[in-house]
Structure formats: structure tokens, C-alpha cells
Motif scaffolding. Structure first.
Motif, PDB file in Angstrom:
ATOM      1  N   GLN A   1       0.741  -1.144  -0.065  1.00  0.00           N
ATOM      2  CA  GLN A   1       0.021   0.023   0.012  1.00  0.00           C
ATOM      3  C   GLN A   1       0.659   1.178   0.087  1.00  0.00           C
ATOM      4  OE1 GLN A   1      -3.147   0.075  -0.152  1.00  0.00           O
ATOM      5  NE2 GLN A   1      -3.800   2.190   0.207  1.00  0.00           N
ATOM      6  N   SER A   2       2.039   1.102   0.279  1.00  0.00           N
ATOM      7  CA  SER A   2       3.138   2.442   0.326  1.00  0.00           C
ATOM      8  C   SER A   2       3.603   2.449  -0.837  1.00  0.00           C
ATOM      9  CB  SER A   2       4.135   2.045   1.517  1.00  0.00           C
ATOM     10  OG  SER A   2       4.854   0.751   1.142  1.00  0.00           O
ATOM     11  N   SER A   3       2.852   2.112  -1.867  1.00  0.00           N
ATOM     12  CA  SER A   3       3.416   2.506  -3.323  1.00  0.00           C
ATOM     13  C   SER A   3       4.757   2.058  -3.601  1.00  0.00           C
ATOM     14  CB  SER A   3       3.532   4.055  -3.625  1.00  0.00           C
ATOM     15  OG  SER A   3       2.194   4.452  -4.251  1.00  0.00           O
TER      16      SER A   3
ATOM     17  N   PRO B   1      10.532   1.691  -5.401  1.00  0.00           N
ATOM     18  CA  PRO B   1       9.643   2.754  -4.987  1.00  0.00           C
ATOM     19  C   PRO B   1       8.928   3.199  -6.368  1.00  0.00           C
ATOM     20  CG  PRO B   1      11.797   3.715  -4.737  1.00  0.00           C
ATOM     21  CD  PRO B   1      11.785   2.168  -5.091  1.00  0.00           C
ATOM     22  N   LEU B   2       7.774   3.283  -6.396  1.00  0.00           N
ATOM     23  CA  LEU B   2       6.760   3.981  -7.395  1.00  0.00           C
ATOM     24  C   LEU B   2       6.432   5.337  -7.516  1.00  0.00           C
ATOM     25  CD1 LEU B   2       4.230   0.788  -7.706  1.00  0.00           C
ATOM     26  CD2 LEU B   2       6.510   1.034  -9.067  1.00  0.00           C
ATOM     27  N   PRO B   3       6.515   5.766  -8.528  1.00  0.00           N
ATOM     28  CA  PRO B   3       6.042   7.394  -8.643  1.00  0.00           C
ATOM     29  C   PRO B   3       4.475   7.600  -8.786  1.00  0.00           C
ATOM     30  CG  PRO B   3       6.869   6.882 -10.778  1.00  0.00           C
ATOM     31  CD  PRO B   3       7.187   5.639  -9.746  1.00  0.00           C
ATOM     32  N   THR B   4       3.884   6.329  -8.839  1.00  0.00           N
ATOM     33  CA  THR B   4       2.407   6.388  -8.958  1.00  0.00           C
ATOM     34  C   THR B   4       1.688   6.060  -7.790  1.00  0.00           C
ATOM     35  OG1 THR B   4       2.348   3.850  -9.699  1.00  0.00           O
ATOM     36  CG2 THR B   4       2.801   5.546 -11.483  1.00  0.00           C
ATOM     37  N   LEU B   5       0.485   6.090  -7.746  1.00  0.00           N
ATOM     38  CA  LEU B   5      -0.369   5.428  -6.809  1.00  0.00           C
ATOM     39  C   LEU B   5      -0.270   3.772  -6.572  1.00  0.00           C
ATOM     40  CD1 LEU B   5      -3.785   7.483  -7.494  1.00  0.00           C
ATOM     41  CD2 LEU B   5      -2.062   8.004  -5.648  1.00  0.00           C
ATOM     42  N   PRO B   6      -0.674   3.297  -5.307  1.00  0.00           N
ATOM     43  CA  PRO B   6      -0.244   2.045  -5.320  1.00  0.00           C
ATOM     44  C   PRO B   6      -0.797   0.987  -6.273  1.00  0.00           C
ATOM     45  CG  PRO B   6      -1.125   2.968  -3.212  1.00  0.00           C
ATOM     46  CD  PRO B   6      -1.172   3.838  -4.401  1.00  0.00           C
TER      47      PRO B   6
END
Lengths: 150, 376
Positions: B225-227, B251-256
Motif C-alpha cells: 500500500q506504500s506505493s 519505489p513507484l512514482p504512481t499510486l499503489p
């Protein structure tokens, strides 16, 4: 031998206080490091301020840590400068910077100390907007869901 | 928004059968509808609804899984029930002519879950003799068929501290399963008949939304949930229970992302709150986020003039206002919540997949064209 035993048995409150004292000392060291670099190397100063965020849950410590980062944030207010600096950070440092930005925006301690010279929300929002466009919404999601944030 | 384009107002989950000739869809309520794909699993507008409907559940059906070889549908729902449906022939009297005719009906078999909370996920094992149900009662139920009573009974694993949101069976090793929950842990178990399953434990930094094994089974990916997406190497040592924390975090730059799909051993597709699937590719020793599959931007509505605004106070359109409502130009107009592969090549890598979303649309994606298009 008795001395060793007494040192090992520390209550949880004492352990927390020791951790806070240790974290605050590290913050002082970081502050000195940042001051040295502020004039000459902006990116180095930013990276040094984002180093080793305190892992204690004491709000006072966290605010002191945010002040150190705040010194670098308020020094570089030009939009192009901000973009260059953020692009020089890696993703982990960008996440930590986002956490510090939200912490700086709280400004609760500044209101109690009545020290408004230290707080300029326009500059903080400028940093926030540039960081958001580079790091994406995910960095904000990570700030919210992080249990041990800066 | 063209609502006629969507098959339903919203869907919660869907599953294709073994040869992609039929699909079971849950339109975000307690029913499951079965469609005939008419040879086009990628084009949902060509799908035809059959009369077959699975109506036994009382609350939202949270997960559907269609066993490809034995042709059994597994559904689990928030009404604390799960059912295994087998297709059988049934004789019925045709009202018009009075003849006895035959048709295929889905008959359910009871699953005794021994739980008191909603079921969140259900999955058949690769050999389809056993299935797993994750519940909100912190239990992962491994269900086997009980011949004497003609039902499926669950043996519950109670090692979790919170809802079990996802599970995945190992593709080759028998009966090894990984399950993740909202207590930020992924746990691995080996389910043997008599022994208590002993487990592996992986710590993560947020709610675990999906766990998926790679096709080779040597590593697995977890979406949080923390993307972030974390890829762990899978070295099962079930003799000694120990904690592992050696995952590569992306780590994603988008929503999870809420679900993952391993297209190949080095390419992962993530779907979730971002209205488009995202690609994650292996580069050397580590993984990196490549980009969004669908680059449509959220557009702002045209701004009305100030004169119109002034007249709105007196007009009949007081309640209605379209200011500020952006129309997404992406193919999905809302979050994507389920993904299924439709075509595989000779190496068993996925070539095409279909995603279904909260907006009720199904979009098909072609992996080779995505790889060419998607850039950072």
C-alpha cells in the motif's frame, strides 16, 4: 561484573531517553556539517541534511531535525535551483525530503516560539510542487503510510 | 463519459476458463455471470451472456478462480462463504414444446471454511486438488475435498495478525504457498497432510496487497500500500522458521498497485489505483520502474465564463456543476482491480492480458507493443 549487570538492565523509559539524546546529538552534528556546506555546495548541503533521519518518535527531536533541512530549503528559493537540486537526489533521498517538507509545513513549534522569520510557506510549497512533479504521487503515499517517518 | 461502453457499472473480479472460451464476471454484487467470449477474449463487446448465473452468495463476491483443467469455478464472498461450482448436465422441461431437454448448469459444492469473517481471496493450487482461501479472520484456509461428506473442508493457518489479503501457490513445488496480509508480513507455508505447516516470514513496510511468484518460482514480488513493489528471492527452508528481509525495493512514482502479473521472469505488470497498468523491468541485478502503459492524461473541464457563473445563481442549474470535473483520457476510467492473461507463447510467457476495472470496462493489452511504447 556488578557494574556490567546494572548497565544492561535499563528500563524502557531510560532507553527511550537515551535514544532521544543520541538522536539530538546526531542532529547537532548534522547541523554543523550543513552550515559548513551551505555557502559553497548546495547539493552537498541538501544531501547532508537528509542523511540519517532520526528514528525516535519524539516530536521535539523530529522538529529539530526538520529545522536543519529547513535551513537548506530557505536558502535555495529559485525554481531552477530547486529543480537541479532535487534531480541530484536519488529516490530514497527524495522520499525523505517529502517527509521533511510535510514536517516543516506543520510549523507548530514556530507558532509557540513566535519565531515567524523561520517560516515561509510559499517557499515550502514551491519545493513541494517541484518534488511532486519529479518524484510523483508515490512519494506522498509513502510519506502517509510510513510508520517511522522523519 | 460514455457509460454504454462499459459492460457493467462496475466489476469486482473475473476469471477466464482454461481455453479462454468463457469468462465468469462478478458485477460488484453477490452474483457471478458467465459469458461466452465467442473466440475473442480480448474484445469484451463481442462477449455474449449465457443463462448461467451463480446466485448462491449473499454479499459481494470478492474473488473468482476458474480451474483450467478440471473446469471448476471457485468463488468466495464477504458473506463468509466459498463455493466450488461444477458444471453438470441437467434435464429440464421446455415450457413451449413440453419436451425434456438437457442443459449445462453449475451446481455448487459446500466449502466449510470454519471462519467468522469475510473471505478476501481464493486460489486453486496448480494441480487443482486443493485451494486456499484468505479471510479477514486472520486465517488462511487450505481446503481439501472430503469424500465422506461430499464437501470441501478447510484447515486454517492462524499465523497472521490481520486480514489475509492475497495468496499465491508455487508454480512447480508441490503445495508451497505464500500469503500476505495487512499486518505487513508475507508468510510462506508448505501444506502437507498431517504436519502443521511451518513457515517463512518476510517483513515489509506496509499492507501487502498482492503476492506473485515468478514463472520460474525462484523469486516473488510483493506490492504494498506504500506505493512500492519488493522483489524477494525465494529460498524455502521450512525446517527453520526465520525472518528474511532481503528484498529489492522498487519505489513507484504512481499510486499503489493492487495486483501484479508476471509476464516473464524479468517483466512485471502492476495494476491498481493508477488508471493504467505499469511496467517494471529487471535491469541487471535490480528492478526498475519503466513507465505507465497508458499515457492518457487527466484533462480539466472547459472553464465557464464569469457571466454564466453569475447567472447560475438564478438559474435552474443551481445544483449541477461540471466545473473542475476532469475526464480521464486513459482507457480505464477508474481503478483497475483484476487482470488475467489471455494468450501465452511457446515459452509460457504472457503475450496478451485483459484488465477489468471499477469502471466496468475490460481492456486488453499486448505485451510486445507495450514494451516498445513505454518509456520513463
Amino acid at each position: 561484573e556488578k557494574k556490567k549487570k546494572t548497565l544492561n538492565i535499563m528500563s524502557s523509559v531510560e532507553k527511550k531517553e537515551a535514544a532521544i539524546a543520541e538522536a539530538q546529538q546526531k542532529i547537532e552534528e548534522r547541523k554543523a556539517k550543513v552550515k559548513n556546506l551551505l555557502g559553497s555546495d548546495a547539493l552537498g548541503a541538501l544531501k547532508a541534511s537528509l542523511e540519517d533521519p532520526p528514528k525516535v518518535s519524539d516530536l521535539d527531536t523530529k522538529r529539530k531535525s526538520a529545522e536543519v533541512v529547513g535551513e537548506v530549503l530557505y536558502k535555495n528559493t529559485d525554481k531552477d535551483d530547486i529543480e537541479k537540486l532535487i534531480n541530484g537526489l536519488n529516490t530514497k533521498e527524495q522520499d525523505i525530503l517529502m517527509q521533511y517538507l510535510y514536517r516543516s509545513m506543520e510549523a507548530a513549534h514556530i507558532i509557540t516560539n513566535n519565531d515567524w522569520k523561520q517560516y515561509n510557506s510559499a517557499i515550502l510549497f514551491r519545493w513541494h510542487a517541484t518534488l511532486l512533479s519529479i518524484a510523483g504521487v508515490g512519494s506522498i503515499v509513502r510519506t502517509i503510510s510510513n510508520k517511522k517517518s522523519a | 463519459m460514455n457509460k454504454k461502453e462499459a459492460l457493467y457499472p462496475s466489476i469486482s473480479c473475473f476469471a477466464f476458463n482454461g481455453d479462454n472460451s468463457r469468462v465468469a464476471i462478478c458485477p460488484n454484487n453477490s452474483t457471478v455471470h458467465i459469458y461466452d467470449t465467442c473466440g475473442k477474449p480480448e474484445d469484451y463487446k463481442a462477449w455474449k451472456k449465457t443463462d448461467q448465473e451463480l446466485l448462491e452468495h449473499d454479499l459481494l463476491v470478492s474473488s473468482i478462480d476458474w480451474a483450467p483443467k478440471t473446469n471448476r469455478i471457485l468463488t468466495c464472498s464477504q458473506d463468509i462463504n466459498a463455493y466450488v461450482w461444477c458444471e453438470e448436465e441437467e434435464e429440464y422441461k421446455d415450457k413451449a414444446t413440453g419436451d425434456m431437454k438437457k442443459r449445462m448448469v453449475w451446481n455448487q459444492k459446500l466449502v466449510v471454511l470454519k471462519t467468522n469473517r469475510a473471505a478476501a481471496v481464493c486460489k486453486w493450487s496448480p494441480d487443482e486438488s486443493v485451494f486456499a482461501v484468505g479471510t479477514a479472520a486472520t486465517e488462511l484456509g487450505i481446503c481439501t475435498f472430503d469424500k465422506t461428506n461430499d464437501w470441501w473442508s478447510a484447515k486454517n493457518i492462524r499465523k497472521f495478525a490481520s486480514t489475509v489479503t492475497c495468496c499465491d501457490w508455487h508454480p512447480t513445488n508441490e503445495k508451497e504457498i505464500l500469503a500476505g496480509g495487512t499486518d505487513s508480513r508475507v508468510r510462506g507455508f508448505q501444506c502437507q497432510k498431517k504436519k502443521q505447516p511451518c513457515g517463512l516470514k518476510y517483513n515489509t513496510s506496509g499492507w501487502v496487497l498482492d503476492v506473485k511468484f515468478s514463472p520460474s518460482g525462484s523469486f516473488f514480488a510483493v506490492t504494498l500500500q506504500s506505493s512500492t513493489i519488493v522483489v524477494y528471492p525465494y529460498t524455502p527452508d521450512f525446517e527453520n522458521t526465520h525472518e528474511e528481509n532481503n528484498g529489492v525495493e522498487i519505489p513507484l512514482p504512481t499510486l499503489p498497485c493492487t495486483q501484479l502479473l508476471f509476464v516473464r521472469d524479468d517483466l512485471i505488470v502492476g495494476i491498481g489505483h493508477e488508471y493504467s497498468p505499469i511496467l517494471i523491468k529487471k535491469s541487471g541485478d535490480s528492478w526498475e520502474y519503466v513507465g505507465r502503459c497508458d499515457r492518457g492524461q487527466l484533462t480539466k473541464a472547459k472553464s465557464t465564463s464569469s457571466v454564466r457563473n453569475a447567472f447560475k445563481k438564478f438559474g435552474a442549474n443551481k445544483g449541477k456543476s461540471t466545473e473542475g470535473k476532469g475526464i480521464a483520457a486513459t482507457r480505464h476510467k477508474a481503478a483497475i482491480n483484476s487482470v488475467r492473461p489471455t494468450e501465452r507463447d511457446s515459452n509460457n510467457n504472457i503475450v496478451k492480458f485483459v484488465t477489468g476495472g471499477v469502471d466496468g470496462r475490460f481492456c486488453s493489452w499486448d505485451v510486445s507493443s507495450l514494451e516498445k511504447d513505454v518509456e520513463m
